[in-house]
Design an enzyme around this catalytic site. Sequence first.
Site, PDB file in Angstrom:
ATOM      1  CB  THR A 190       0.533 134.287 120.335  1.00  0.00           C
ATOM      2  OG1 THR A 190      -0.296 135.133 121.106  1.00  0.00           O
ATOM      3  CG2 THR A 190       0.541 134.759 118.896  1.00  0.00           C
ATOM      4  CB  VAL A 219      -3.600 146.775 118.071  1.00  0.00           C
ATOM      5  CG1 VAL A 219      -2.936 145.981 116.964  1.00  0.00           C
ATOM      6  CG2 VAL A 219      -5.085 146.947 117.783  1.00  0.00           C
ATOM      7  CG  ASP A 221       3.742 141.142 118.408  1.00  0.00           C
ATOM      8  OD1 ASP A 221       2.948 141.038 119.372  1.00  0.00           O
ATOM      9  OD2 ASP A 221       4.333 140.154 117.924  1.00  0.00           O
TER      10      ASP A 221
HETATM   11  C1  SD4 Z   1       0.582 140.310 121.766  1.00  0.00           C
HETATM   12  N1  SD4 Z   1       2.388 139.011 120.878  1.00  0.00           N
HETATM   13  O1  SD4 Z   1      -0.602 140.580 121.602  1.00  0.00           O
HETATM   14  C2  SD4 Z   1       1.055 138.923 121.381  1.00  0.00           C
HETATM   15  C3  SD4 Z   1       0.904 138.039 122.585  1.00  0.00           C
HETATM   16  C4  SD4 Z   1       1.566 136.726 122.484  1.00  0.00           C
HETATM   17  O2  SD4 Z   1       1.692 134.591 123.208  1.00  0.00           O
HETATM   18  O3  SD4 Z   1       2.429 136.460 121.713  1.00  0.00           O
HETATM   19  N2  SD4 Z   1       1.168 135.814 123.307  1.00  0.00           N
HETATM   20  O4  SD4 Z   1       1.378 141.099 122.275  1.00  0.00           O
END
Ligand code: SD4
Length: 332
Positions: A190, A219, A221
Amino acid sequence: MKRREFVKIGGLGTTALIIDGCKASGNTEIKEILPIANLNQTKVISTWSSGLKANQSANKVLKNNGSALDAIEKGLNVIESDPENSSVGIGGLPDANGNVTLDACIMDHEFNCGSISYLQNIENPISVARKVMEDTPHVMLSGEGAYNFAMKNGFKHTNLLTENSKKSWEEWKIENNYKLPAINHENHDTIAMIALDHQGNLATGCTTSGWAYKMEGRVGDSPIIGAGVYLDNEVGAACATGLGEAIIKICGSHTIVELMRNGLSPQQACKSAIERIKKSNKNLKDLQVGFIAMNKEGEIGSYSLYSGFNYAYQDIQRSKLIDSQYDIEWKD
Ligand code: SD4
């Protein structure tokens, strides 16, 4: 760790950025020194190696005297539109039902923020989040409402599930019998970004397709102001990557900004937030979280629970991938 990472080394406005290492033992070590021109220059940091490409695009905006907010949007758009990135936009891995659902948010130097969650079929969710921020009285739009808003505002309906992502999802269904893969040290990318512009203003944003093969409707963070990103222009900004459920529990990014307000360096604040992640989760196995932060002076820092997290740094002179300091060495 004893002291902050940014020190002046000369009387000619020259400074050095010292990124120091904090191992689980608490030992301090100087990892590297990056000379930079002066404290007021523009800079941008973003999570993971894909951040290198995103930073370049953000930096173009900043170099031309553009705003940190424009830099964030343009930088993140590049990764959203890149089919090779399996955690963001086109090419993002779908949920358990095979639908790519997107979360994103953006925040500027005046506490304005916009966010979308559970958005489908739109290539650039960060731009929709910005429109929510600028053109509606709301902070967050979700699901069908977010999609309808995007369509009314000229965004195009796009199939985000690439052949590669579809194939991975089909293999996952057969091999794992619908068992969710952990967000561990290696399977996520991400993008979350912080930029500082010529006016000394910060902006931050984050965009993701979230946890691969998540339950329908889940959903994370990334669209939640205070969890995925936070910014107070008098203090600094922080953003997160990793297991959203763990980040939400401690309001990760907001926590880091408040710790910086209380005098901690970005690096110390990120480390302290990881301590809270450890305290608030009984089972730390297969739970990766990484934070990056920048304060008003342009000092940067990062920390992750496990080894393996890195982030991209760019100022007017250089672009660099930096290995984050971490708490626990990952062992398979
Ligand atoms: C989530 N924080 O949907 C995101 C996933 C993430 O690299 O950071 N992936 O929880």
